[in-house]
Design an enzyme around this catalytic site. Structure first.
Site, PDB file in Angstrom:
ATOM      1  N   TYR B  54      17.716  45.476  87.797  1.00  0.00           N
ATOM      2  CA  TYR B  54      16.478  45.637  87.190  1.00  0.00           C
ATOM      3  C   TYR B  54      17.238  44.944  85.875  1.00  0.00           C
ATOM      4  O   TYR B  54      16.307  44.783  84.736  1.00  0.00           O
ATOM      5  CB  TYR B  54      16.401  47.058  86.858  1.00  0.00           C
ATOM      6  CG  TYR B  54      17.513  47.911  86.185  1.00  0.00           C
ATOM      7  CD1 TYR B  54      18.551  48.630  87.185  1.00  0.00           C
ATOM      8  CD2 TYR B  54      17.809  48.093  84.732  1.00  0.00           C
ATOM      9  CE1 TYR B  54      19.729  48.974  86.675  1.00  0.00           C
ATOM     10  CE2 TYR B  54      18.743  48.725  84.171  1.00  0.00           C
ATOM     11  CZ  TYR B  54      19.774  49.353  85.300  1.00  0.00           C
ATOM     12  OH  TYR B  54      20.716  49.937  84.717  1.00  0.00           O
ATOM     13  N   PRO B  64      24.710  43.625  82.913  1.00  0.00           N
ATOM     14  CA  PRO B  64      25.325  44.669  83.690  1.00  0.00           C
ATOM     15  C   PRO B  64      25.916  45.686  82.769  1.00  0.00           C
ATOM     16  O   PRO B  64      26.432  45.409  81.826  1.00  0.00           O
ATOM     17  CB  PRO B  64      26.228  43.981  84.482  1.00  0.00           C
ATOM     18  CG  PRO B  64      26.730  42.646  83.829  1.00  0.00           C
ATOM     19  CD  PRO B  64      25.301  42.287  82.995  1.00  0.00           C
ATOM     20  N   HIS B  65      25.804  46.807  83.163  1.00  0.00           N
ATOM     21  CA  HIS B  65      26.304  48.118  82.483  1.00  0.00           C
ATOM     22  C   HIS B  65      26.393  49.332  83.314  1.00  0.00           C
ATOM     23  O   HIS B  65      25.746  49.217  84.527  1.00  0.00           O
ATOM     24  CB  HIS B  65      25.422  48.435  81.238  1.00  0.00           C
ATOM     25  CG  HIS B  65      23.890  48.812  81.777  1.00  0.00           C
ATOM     26  ND1 HIS B  65      23.015  47.943  82.033  1.00  0.00           N
ATOM     27  CD2 HIS B  65      23.425  49.962  81.759  1.00  0.00           C
ATOM     28  CE1 HIS B  65      21.941  48.495  82.061  1.00  0.00           C
ATOM     29  NE2 HIS B  65      21.899  49.739  82.422  1.00  0.00           N
ATOM     30  N   ALA B  66      26.944  50.368  82.744  1.00  0.00           N
ATOM     31  CA  ALA B  66      26.835  51.516  83.539  1.00  0.00           C
ATOM     32  C   ALA B  66      26.708  52.642  82.665  1.00  0.00           C
ATOM     33  O   ALA B  66      26.491  52.427  81.323  1.00  0.00           O
ATOM     34  CB  ALA B  66      28.197  51.954  84.266  1.00  0.00           C
TER      35      ALA B  66
END
Lengths: 88, 145
Positions: B54, B64-66
């Site tokens: 997404y 990108p990430h968390a």
């Protein structure tokens, strides 16, 4: 066109994932969808994740959602409901 | 205001063979700048596996990430352009050449970081310039403004 003022209820605001979900739903409608923070004049394209992210909509932000087109009523109902139930 | 991107977090023309390699490198750049613990890299990859790509927020660009609790030490971003585009699962029609990794200490800074980057990549011409840029100072200055 129909407009409604809503409050962002998602605790983490409209970050990438909820913004993506909102856009995905918005893209299903033929109507133009715009969203605007109440303290800002700029309207953002509700079908573009990038545009929504520039709005930095935090939890508690009041926004004006506008839907304009043949399916504007259905669009408003769906998107309003989504914004009030997203919890991510 | 503290810089959001470190010189050590910028890399151009990386040869990734697939999306995992690309996200891995994007995360390593955040580790290199002291923004995240190494386990954050795995969390970034897991985020894609669980929720899909997404975070491809504009044509050619993924972020990108968390989550903060998965190893963020400080808010920061990384800039990784690829030699050749890669594709993410179920988004094969959206090849990615630029990964902007994001680490945010809380949701307010998360929104702020995403908002700042979004403003820079809102049009295709600017994205093309970023993808082909090889000037570290230019990226450093642009993203820290």
């Amino acid at each position: 066109m129909i407009k409604e003022i809503l409050t962002i209820s998602n605790p983490t605001g409209l970050h990438a994932r909820p913004a993506g979900r909102f856009c995905e739903e918005a893209q299903k409608f033929k109507s133009n969808i715009t969203i605007r923070r109440m303290d800002d004049e700029q309207t953002l394209n509700g079908k573009s994740v990038i545009h929504i992210l520039t709005g930095k909509f935090a939890c508690g932000s009041k926004v004006e959602l506008a839907c304009n087109g043949d399916d504007e009523v259905e669009a408003m109902d769906t998107l309003k409901s989504l914004l009030s139930t997203i919890s991510d | 205001m503290q810089n959001i991107i470190d010189i050590n977090s910028i890399r151009f023309g990386y040869a990734a063979t697939d999306w995992r390699e690309a996200v891995n490198e994007s995360g390593k750049l955040l580790v290199a700048a002291g923004k995240v613990e190494p386990q954050y890299i795995d969390a970034m990859i897991e985020m894609v596996e669980q929720h899909g790509a997404y975070m491809i927020v504009a044509p050619g660009v993924a972020m990108p990430h968390a989550r903060a609790e998965q190893g963020v030490k400080e808010t920061g971003i990384s800039f990784l352009s690829l030699q050749e585009p890669i594709t993410f699962p179920l988004k094969e029609q959206n090849p990615v050449s630029l990964l902007i990794g994001v680490a945010a200490i809380d949701s307010s800074q998360h929104l702020d970081a995403f908002g700042r980057i979004a403003a820079l990549i809102a049009n295709e011409t600017e994205v093309k310039e970023l993808i082909t840029c090889t000037d570290v100072m230019k990226i450093f200055t642009l993203l820290n403004t």
